[in-house]
Design a protein around this motif. Structure first.
Motif, PDB file in Angstrom:
ATOM      1  N   CYS A  64       0.839  -1.209   0.000  1.00  0.00           N
ATOM      2  CA  CYS A  64       0.000   0.000   0.000  1.00  0.00           C
ATOM      3  C   CYS A  64       0.868   1.250   0.000  1.00  0.00           C
ATOM      4  CB  CYS A  64      -0.913   0.007   1.230  1.00  0.00           C
ATOM      5  SG  CYS A  64      -2.204  -1.242   1.203  1.00  0.00           S
ATOM      6  N   TYR A  65       1.932   1.216   0.759  1.00  0.00           N
ATOM      7  CA  TYR A  65       2.851   2.353   0.833  1.00  0.00           C
ATOM      8  C   TYR A  65       3.455   2.634  -0.535  1.00  0.00           C
ATOM      9  CZ  TYR A  65       6.692   5.226   2.643  1.00  0.00           C
ATOM     10  OH  TYR A  65       7.572   6.252   2.893  1.00  0.00           O
ATOM     11  N   GLY A  66       3.873   1.571  -1.195  1.00  0.00           N
ATOM     12  CA  GLY A  66       4.509   1.713  -2.497  1.00  0.00           C
ATOM     13  C   GLY A  66       3.612   2.283  -3.572  1.00  0.00           C
ATOM     14  N   CYS A  67       2.324   1.977  -3.498  1.00  0.00           N
ATOM     15  CA  CYS A  67       1.429   2.492  -4.542  1.00  0.00           C
ATOM     16  C   CYS A  67       0.585   3.661  -4.041  1.00  0.00           C
ATOM     17  CB  CYS A  67       0.573   1.391  -5.151  1.00  0.00           C
ATOM     18  SG  CYS A  67      -0.340   0.380  -4.030  1.00  0.00           S
ATOM     19  N   GLY A  68       0.939   4.223  -2.883  1.00  0.00           N
ATOM     20  CA  GLY A  68       0.266   5.428  -2.402  1.00  0.00           C
ATOM     21  C   GLY A  68      -1.152   5.223  -1.914  1.00  0.00           C
ATOM     22  N   ASP A  69      -1.464   4.011  -1.451  1.00  0.00           N
ATOM     23  CA  ASP A  69      -2.817   3.691  -0.979  1.00  0.00           C
ATOM     24  C   ASP A  69      -2.950   4.052   0.508  1.00  0.00           C
ATOM     25  OD1 ASP A  69      -5.272   2.648  -0.332  1.00  0.00           O
ATOM     26  OD2 ASP A  69      -4.798   0.579  -0.899  1.00  0.00           O
ATOM     27  N   SER A  70      -3.272   5.308   0.771  1.00  0.00           N
ATOM     28  CA  SER A  70      -3.382   5.796   2.151  1.00  0.00           C
ATOM     29  C   SER A  70      -4.487   5.090   2.927  1.00  0.00           C
ATOM     30  CB  SER A  70      -3.639   7.301   2.172  1.00  0.00           C
ATOM     31  OG  SER A  70      -2.530   7.979   1.643  1.00  0.00           O
ATOM     32  N   LYS A  71      -5.619   4.851   2.271  1.00  0.00           N
ATOM     33  CA  LYS A  71      -6.727   4.173   2.940  1.00  0.00           C
ATOM     34  C   LYS A  71      -6.341   2.744   3.307  1.00  0.00           C
ATOM     35  CE  LYS A  71     -10.475   6.850   0.955  1.00  0.00           C
ATOM     36  NZ  LYS A  71     -11.701   6.845   0.160  1.00  0.00           N
ATOM     37  N   GLY A  72      -5.622   2.074   2.415  1.00  0.00           N
ATOM     38  CA  GLY A  72      -5.175   0.715   2.703  1.00  0.00           C
ATOM     39  C   GLY A  72      -4.216   0.684   3.877  1.00  0.00           C
ATOM     40  N   LYS A  73      -3.272   1.628   3.925  1.00  0.00           N
ATOM     41  CA  LYS A  73      -2.333   1.709   5.050  1.00  0.00           C
ATOM     42  C   LYS A  73      -3.086   1.941   6.355  1.00  0.00           C
ATOM     43  CE  LYS A  73       0.247   5.077   3.692  1.00  0.00           C
ATOM     44  NZ  LYS A  73       1.281   6.104   3.573  1.00  0.00           N
ATOM     45  N   LYS A  74      -4.027   2.874   6.313  1.00  0.00           N
ATOM     46  CA  LYS A  74      -4.802   3.201   7.514  1.00  0.00           C
ATOM     47  C   LYS A  74      -5.590   1.982   7.995  1.00  0.00           C
ATOM     48  CE  LYS A  74      -8.277   6.388   9.267  1.00  0.00           C
ATOM     49  NZ  LYS A  74      -9.199   7.478   8.949  1.00  0.00           N
TER      50      LYS A  74
END
Length: 78
Positions: free
Chosen positions: A31-41
Motif C-alpha cells: 500500500c505504501y509503495g502504490c500510495g494507498d493511504s486508505k489501505g495503510k490506515k
C-alpha cells in the motif's frame, strides 16, 4: 545508504516493533509503495484493534488472578 532506503528500513523496523508479522508488513509496504493511504490506515487500525483485544484478554486474566489472590488472603486472615 540513501535517505529513501533508510526511511524504508525505519518504517519496516517500526512495523516489526509494533508487533506486525511479515504478512502485515508486506501488505502495508504494498500500500505504501502504490500510495494507498486508505489501505495503510486500514491495516494499522486492524492491527491496533487486534492488539487492544489481546490487551483486554490479558487484563481479564489478571483480574481473575487478583480475585484469587484476594480470596486466598481473605482466608489466611480468618
Amino acid at each position: 545508504m540513501g535517505s529513501k532506503s533508510k526511511n524504508w528500513e525505519e518504517l519496516v523496523q517500526n512495523l516489526k516493533d509494533s508487533g506486525c508479522g511479515s504478512d502485515i508488513i508486506k501488505r502495508y509496504l504494498d500500500c505504501y509503495g502504490c500510495g494507498d493511504s486508505k489501505g495503510k490506515k486500514r491495516i494499522l487500525e486492524n492491527h491496533r484493534r487486534q492488539l487492544l483485544e489481546e490487551l483486554h484478554q490479558c487484563q481479564s486474566k489478571i483480574d481473575c488472578l487478583d480475585y484469587l489472590r484476594y480470596q486466598n488472603q481473605k482466608k489466611e486472615e480468618e
